[in-house]
Design an enzyme around this catalytic site. Structure first.
Site, PDB file in Angstrom:
ATOM      1  CB  ILE A   1    -131.198 -44.399 -42.035  1.00  0.00           C
ATOM      2  CG1 ILE A   1    -130.917 -45.570 -41.550  1.00  0.00           C
ATOM      3  CG2 ILE A   1    -130.319 -43.267 -42.042  1.00  0.00           C
ATOM      4  CD1 ILE A   1    -129.312 -46.110 -41.934  1.00  0.00           C
TER       5      ILE A   1
ATOM      6  CG  HIS B   1    -119.865 -25.170 -34.980  1.00  0.00           C
ATOM      7  ND1 HIS B   1    -118.595 -25.498 -34.239  1.00  0.00           N
ATOM      8  CD2 HIS B   1    -119.506 -25.129 -36.455  1.00  0.00           C
ATOM      9  CE1 HIS B   1    -117.563 -25.443 -35.363  1.00  0.00           C
ATOM     10  NE2 HIS B   1    -118.118 -25.232 -36.430  1.00  0.00           N
TER      11      HIS B   1
ATOM     12  CB  CYS C   1    -119.004 -26.874 -28.017  1.00  0.00           C
ATOM     13  SG  CYS C   1    -117.427 -26.724 -28.863  1.00  0.00           S
TER      14      CYS C   1
END
Length: 355
Positions: free
Chosen positions: A82, A164, A206
């Site tokens: 990971i 974002h 978004c």
């Protein structure tokens, strides 16, 4: 005295015939078992989990990535496979009323930061350059193994990103951004260099759909929390912290993952239908045209887990060398060339630096 000898010889011949038949049957069963074991085509799993946001008010993005990290570890992917990139350490933020903790729920039942979180890239190490280098393997020789994506042509890779974003880009720490074209080209480099077998791209931001629109490499399955023009919204606030603690899409994705166990029968197709618009408010978008298998027939643990059935066999099994497979796709933006370009390509160890 001759008759008993003939009868005895006949018994021996029958025994040999039965033995040969048994060996042939066992060999067939072995081949069937091998085909069953490797029907997905992959032998190992990796995860690249990325939070790109800084500052206390983006607490939810850290909780998002740590929650996915907890889920893939629970389902069997070890820390050694990971790569965890966290842009801000909320557990040590002076605004945190409970130091060394990160919660993804206002009930604060589970500290997803925990005692065994291994962050590979933190703070200012979380850059577009480092992210692309990890994917493509273009890291300096001094980079430790724990910070490398040591995948191969039989690796299934989960790439999860949160932060974002906008139409065609995802911000990194409010200082830079990665575009959908750069991400698509990085995945193509991975395919050309035999760094993955199948890749599952998952993004919660978004206008997230825009980040996978430019993909053109084979064997990529993608899901995004919102379509172009839509915002990806938060789920709820923790009054004790004064901030949102998780995003809506990741919240419902985790709700589904919590019901999965390493031997579970849940499929990727079921996971892609998580969080309808009535729950997410944004529209979850999926891209399957680059992926060869039917998502409804692909076990979810092919990407979120790493548990393999093991059986000791007396025979030596030779797996097909996928690097020499002439039929393996190597398609690019301009079509599918007939020659294998991977042996002709060379990469500089570092990006060009100004003199």
């Amino acid at each position: 005295m001759a008759a008993p000898r003939k009868r005895f010889s006949a018994v021996i011949l029958c025994s040999i015939a039965v033995s040969i038949s048994f060996i042939q049957h066992a060999a067939c069963n072995t081949d069937e078992k091998v085909e069953e074991f490797f029907k997905s085509g992959h032998t190992n799993n990796w995860a690249v989990l990325v939070d790109t946001s800084r500052f206390w008010f983006n607490y939810r993005h850290v909780a998002n990535v740590l929650s996915i990290y907890r889920s893939v570890k629970r389902l069997g992917i070890p820390d050694s496979r990971i790569i965890l990139m966290v842009a801000d350490d909320m557990a040590c933020n002076p605004r945190n009323p409970r130091p060394a903790t990160v919660f993804n729920n206002a009930n604060q039942h589970i500290n997803v930061y925990g005692d065994d979180v291994e962050v590979d890239y933190r703070g200012y190490e979380v850059t577009v350059e480092n992210f692309i280098r990890v994917l493509t393997g273009r890291l300096p020789p001094s980079t430790p193994r724990s910070k490398r994506l040591l995948s191969d042509e039989r690796s299934n890779i989960l790439v999860y990103m949160t932060g974002h974003g906008g139409d065609g880009f995802l911000k990194f720490q409010d200082a830079e951004e990665v575009s959908n074209v750069e991400l698509a080209d990085a995945f193509q480099q991975m395919w050309t260099k035999r760094r993955y077998h199948e890749l599952f791209f998952m993004i919660d931001t978004c206008q997230a759909e825009s980040m996978f629109q430019k993909f053109y490499s084979p064997n990529i399955l993608a899901v995004a929390s919102s379509k172009i023009g839509e915002d990806s919204l938060s789920h709820h606030v923790d009054p004790a912290l004064g901030v949102y603690v998780i995003d809506r899409y990741t919240y419902y994705a985790l709700e589904f993952l919590e019901k999965v166990n390493p031997s579970g029968k849940q499929t990727v197709g079921q996971f892609l239908r998580v969080c309808p618009k009535s729950q997410c408010i944004s529209t979850v978008s999926v891209r399957t045209d680059l992926f060869k298998r039917d998502p409804d027939k692909v076990p979810l643990t092919d990407f979120f887990g790493s548990v393999r059935n093991v059986e000791i066999l007396p025979e030596t099994i030779t797996l097909k060398n996928m690097s020499l497979d002439k039929e393996r796709d190597s398609c690019g933006k301009d079509g599918c060339p007939t020659d294998d370009l991977s042996s002709k390509m060379k990469y500089a160890e570092q990006f060009p630096m100004p003199v």
